[in-house]
Design a protein around this motif. Sequence first.
Motif, mmCIF file in Angstrom:
data_model
loop_
_atom_site.group_PDB
_atom_site.id
_atom_site.type_symbol
_atom_site.label_atom_id
_atom_site.label_comp_id
_atom_site.label_asym_id
_atom_site.label_seq_id
_atom_site.Cartn_x
_atom_site.Cartn_y
_atom_site.Cartn_z
ATOM 1 N N LYS A 361 -8.938 -14.721 -11.176
ATOM 2 C CA LYS A 361 -8.251 -14.926 -9.825
ATOM 3 C C LYS A 361 -6.660 -14.834 -9.793
ATOM 4 C CE LYS A 361 -12.434 -16.838 -9.037
ATOM 5 N NZ LYS A 361 -13.268 -16.324 -8.139
ATOM 6 N N ARG A 362 -6.315 -13.427 -10.478
ATOM 7 C CA ARG A 362 -5.126 -13.177 -10.367
ATOM 8 C C ARG A 362 -4.840 -11.897 -9.985
ATOM 9 N NH1 ARG A 362 -2.236 -17.187 -13.803
ATOM 10 N NH2 ARG A 362 -3.963 -18.811 -14.539
ATOM 11 N N PRO A 363 -3.676 -11.419 -9.522
ATOM 12 C CA PRO A 363 -3.492 -9.861 -9.359
ATOM 13 C C PRO A 363 -3.701 -9.168 -10.917
ATOM 14 C CG PRO A 363 -1.787 -10.938 -7.986
ATOM 15 C CD PRO A 363 -2.570 -11.930 -9.091
ATOM 16 N N ALA A 364 -4.260 -8.051 -11.063
ATOM 17 C CA ALA A 364 -4.208 -7.405 -12.407
ATOM 18 C C ALA A 364 -4.079 -5.968 -11.906
ATOM 19 C CB ALA A 364 -5.541 -7.707 -12.954
ATOM 20 N N VAL A 382 -5.128 -10.058 -5.356
ATOM 21 C CA VAL A 382 -5.754 -11.425 -4.542
ATOM 22 C C VAL A 382 -5.222 -11.598 -3.168
ATOM 23 C CG1 VAL A 382 -5.986 -12.845 -6.466
ATOM 24 C CG2 VAL A 382 -3.977 -12.998 -5.271
ATOM 25 N N PRO A 383 -6.146 -12.196 -2.031
ATOM 26 C CA PRO A 383 -5.607 -12.217 -0.480
ATOM 27 C C PRO A 383 -4.155 -12.557 -0.370
ATOM 28 C CG PRO A 383 -7.749 -12.926 -0.832
ATOM 29 C CD PRO A 383 -7.188 -12.691 -2.384
ATOM 30 N N THR A 384 -3.768 -13.453 -1.322
ATOM 31 C CA THR A 384 -2.413 -13.996 -0.988
ATOM 32 C C THR A 384 -1.002 -13.063 -1.305
ATOM 33 O OG1 THR A 384 -2.641 -15.283 -2.870
ATOM 34 C CG2 THR A 384 -2.926 -16.237 -0.917
ATOM 35 N N LEU A 385 -1.388 -12.075 -2.238
ATOM 36 C CA LEU A 385 -0.271 -11.242 -2.412
ATOM 37 C C LEU A 385 -0.521 -9.685 -2.205
ATOM 38 C CD1 LEU A 385 1.900 -11.242 -4.856
ATOM 39 C CD2 LEU A 385 0.454 -9.853 -5.991
ATOM 40 N N ASN A 386 0.657 -9.063 -1.383
ATOM 41 C CA ASN A 386 0.424 -7.696 -0.839
ATOM 42 C C ASN A 386 0.927 -7.024 -2.244
ATOM 43 O OD1 ASN A 386 1.629 -5.229 -0.196
ATOM 44 N ND2 ASN A 386 1.123 -5.994 1.978
ATOM 45 N N LEU A 387 0.074 -6.204 -2.724
ATOM 46 C CA LEU A 387 0.454 -5.355 -3.982
ATOM 47 C C LEU A 387 1.391 -4.339 -3.756
ATOM 48 C CD1 LEU A 387 -0.051 -5.207 -7.047
ATOM 49 C CD2 LEU A 387 -2.187 -3.978 -6.775
ATOM 50 N N ARG A 388 1.183 -3.597 -2.639
ATOM 51 C CA ARG A 388 2.105 -2.370 -2.457
ATOM 52 C C ARG A 388 3.583 -3.136 -2.315
ATOM 53 N NH1 ARG A 388 5.370 -0.034 0.522
ATOM 54 N NH2 ARG A 388 5.767 2.233 0.753
ATOM 55 N N ASP A 389 3.683 -4.021 -1.492
ATOM 56 C CA ASP A 389 5.052 -4.630 -1.496
ATOM 57 C C ASP A 389 5.657 -5.125 -2.684
ATOM 58 O OD1 ASP A 389 4.764 -3.968 1.367
ATOM 59 O OD2 ASP A 389 4.377 -5.951 1.894
ATOM 60 N N HIS A 408 -1.954 0.119 -0.932
ATOM 61 C CA HIS A 408 -2.210 -1.030 -0.024
ATOM 62 C C HIS A 408 -1.902 -2.275 -0.470
ATOM 63 C CE1 HIS A 408 -4.849 1.874 2.211
ATOM 64 N NE2 HIS A 408 -5.509 2.090 1.051
ATOM 65 N N ALA A 409 -2.163 -3.600 0.598
ATOM 66 C CA ALA A 409 -1.848 -4.866 -0.088
ATOM 67 C C ALA A 409 -2.763 -5.218 -1.065
ATOM 68 C CB ALA A 409 -2.248 -5.679 1.176
ATOM 69 N N ALA A 410 -4.106 -4.669 -0.974
ATOM 70 C CA ALA A 410 -5.506 -5.180 -1.947
ATOM 71 C C ALA A 410 -5.276 -4.243 -3.037
ATOM 72 C CB ALA A 410 -6.369 -5.405 -1.220
ATOM 73 N N ALA A 411 -4.796 -3.062 -3.163
ATOM 74 C CA ALA A 411 -5.042 -2.039 -4.258
ATOM 75 C C ALA A 411 -3.944 -1.094 -4.082
ATOM 76 C CB ALA A 411 -6.403 -1.243 -4.186
ATOM 77 N N ALA A 412 -3.473 -0.495 -5.523
ATOM 78 C CA ALA A 412 -2.268 0.196 -5.636
ATOM 79 C C ALA A 412 -2.287 1.035 -7.001
ATOM 80 C CB ALA A 412 -1.094 -0.401 -5.301
ATOM 81 N N GLY A 413 -1.791 2.101 -7.042
ATOM 82 C CA GLY A 413 -1.579 2.773 -8.027
ATOM 83 C C GLY A 413 -0.146 3.168 -8.153
ATOM 84 N N GLU A 431 7.452 -11.117 -10.702
ATOM 85 C CA GLU A 431 7.399 -10.966 -9.394
ATOM 86 C C GLU A 431 6.340 -11.801 -8.695
ATOM 87 O OE1 GLU A 431 8.919 -9.910 -5.921
ATOM 88 O OE2 GLU A 431 10.075 -9.519 -7.656
ATOM 89 N N VAL A 432 5.280 -11.729 -9.356
ATOM 90 C CA VAL A 432 3.903 -12.123 -8.753
ATOM 91 C C VAL A 432 4.360 -13.846 -8.660
ATOM 92 C CG1 VAL A 432 1.318 -12.725 -9.228
ATOM 93 C CG2 VAL A 432 2.412 -10.663 -9.580
ATOM 94 N N GLU A 433 4.662 -14.353 -9.825
ATOM 95 C CA GLU A 433 5.171 -15.861 -9.790
ATOM 96 C C GLU A 433 6.029 -16.270 -8.800
ATOM 97 O OE1 GLU A 433 6.107 -19.371 -12.859
ATOM 98 O OE2 GLU A 433 5.746 -17.424 -13.719
ATOM 99 N N ARG A 434 6.873 -15.295 -8.608
ATOM 100 C CA ARG A 434 7.888 -15.570 -7.513
ATOM 101 C C ARG A 434 7.368 -15.726 -6.162
ATOM 102 N NH1 ARG A 434 11.133 -11.609 -8.834
ATOM 103 N NH2 ARG A 434 12.333 -12.948 -10.068
ATOM 104 N N ARG A 435 6.279 -15.000 -5.922
ATOM 105 C CA ARG A 435 5.755 -14.683 -4.701
ATOM 106 C C ARG A 435 4.689 -15.537 -4.293
ATOM 107 N NH1 ARG A 435 6.081 -9.593 -1.597
ATOM 108 N NH2 ARG A 435 8.212 -8.623 -2.469
#
Length: 556
Positions: A361-364, A382-389, A408-413, A431-435
């Motif tokens: 349940k975390r961005p990976a 996860v839905p609460t974090l925009n990965l590209r941003d 995108h928000a949900a997936a990035a390379g 950065e994830v913890e900050r957001r």
Amino acid sequence: MTARSAPTAIVEAVLDRLYAARGVGDRAAETRGLAALAVPDTLSGLEQATGALAEAIARGERILVIGDYDADGATGTALAVRGLRRLGARDVHYLIPDRAREGYGLSAAIVARAATLEPQWILTVDNGINSLEGARAACDRGLRLIITDHHLPGPTLPEAVAIVNPNQPADRFPSKALAGVGVVLYVLIALRRRLAADHVSLADLLDLVALGTIADCVPLDANNRVLVREGLRRMNAGRACAGIEALLLVSGRRPGRIYAQDLGFQIGPRLNAAGRLADMSVGVRCLLTDDRAEALALARELDALNRERREREAQMQAEASAHLAVAVEADTLSAGICLMEPHWHPGVVGILAGRLKDAYKRPAIVFAPADDGSLRGSGRSVPTLNLRDTLAAIGERHAGLIRQFGGHAAAAGLTVAEDDYPRFAAAFADEVERRIGRGPFVDARGDGVLQVEELTLALASAIRAGGPWGNGFPEPLFEGVFGVVEAAVVKEAHLRLRLAMDGRDEPLKAVAFRCKQAPPIGSSIAVRYYLGVDDFGGRETLCLYVAEWSAVSPGP
């Protein structure tokens, strides 16, 4: 109301509730077909793109389609080649980058290989919006470039004759969720109008659009739902292209009983396997051939690659879980997960990132070495974090740390130097913890409790035939408390259950995939589940597909 009509009324009432919760007040609007599609007029860049393509067709100039090595890129490439040929282009070819050697998108390396084919035009599909270096390389070689893409652009757009992307600045097209294959469809629709070629049918190519849209997990807004429904309709009528028919066959699916989840969980992974482990040109060839025997041979090759992908994925997931177990035990798991192993396959890291995101349940983000000595990573969020941003913010805080990124928000390379991996992992976690904080994502969505009279095969069948469900238009997720009658872990991978419900005579069949823990028989558990139809052996039965379960403490 007659006894016969009562079950239908119950199903209709539940469906009305489910659609209303997803912003659809009138379910009849979901059946309007292609007439409900957004018109192409407000899609930026179409005038320039169609003018250039019309000129190329009139002059008989060579057009080279450069796609991507995923299912969206493959279907979009096949759509572009088929559509352009139908509209009069006599010299159309395609090229797919090699994941390991050339990397993603319109790189300088793929432009160099493209130049050996001596095209006058390059048409990108599902890539190019962030390819500043590749666009410059094409320009330097005198190649005219048309970019079609749906990924989010950076602050600077590449140099091109035309750019068609609903997400570019100031674009007024109402659907920002088009997949790459959807963007290509709109280019072809506008080109057909420009050429006054209304006699040319494009509707029978919607099977490609449906497959690419579902496989790319783009949000299923109203426009995308139309595209997917119409594509599925053609598949179920037995009017799919030879390649998709063959992929359905090797997946055990038959026309008349094909649903969006079949595209997402059966056909898409087989097509993607080529780009992950071998050469996506195999997949494009499968989608382009009209020879059924050739299509079946290529589909079987894709099926074999998918089996190999599953084996690699299982091994990588076991290693990743072992890595993370220590942090979980010590309660030191980072807000954002980063993992890398030198022997991991770069084509499987995206799937593994998705599995880790779901499990923890975390961005990976998962990395693997590339041929040039760098590390290439693929992330899922996860839905609460925009990965590209998030990656853009890391790039701003740590100049030079990320060599290249997009998504995108949900997936990035992204690409980083091998020596910079520890620094990036720390920066990502910070950065994830900050957001969004350090804790796991809590999925609070749901569609409530089904009553005994609602929990029927008729409702499950109606839900399966509805939607299409997916990202942005989620499949209904229900909850309830059940008694455990039977519980067994099968093949060390899946939990099979029979669950009792107050007021119901027969236990319910249930299955939890990738679950190795079984609740005690006789206990009560709280379950969040999808209501489904199990058609194993050709007989349809009601089944609860368990998303998660937890023990319920006995009352006083």
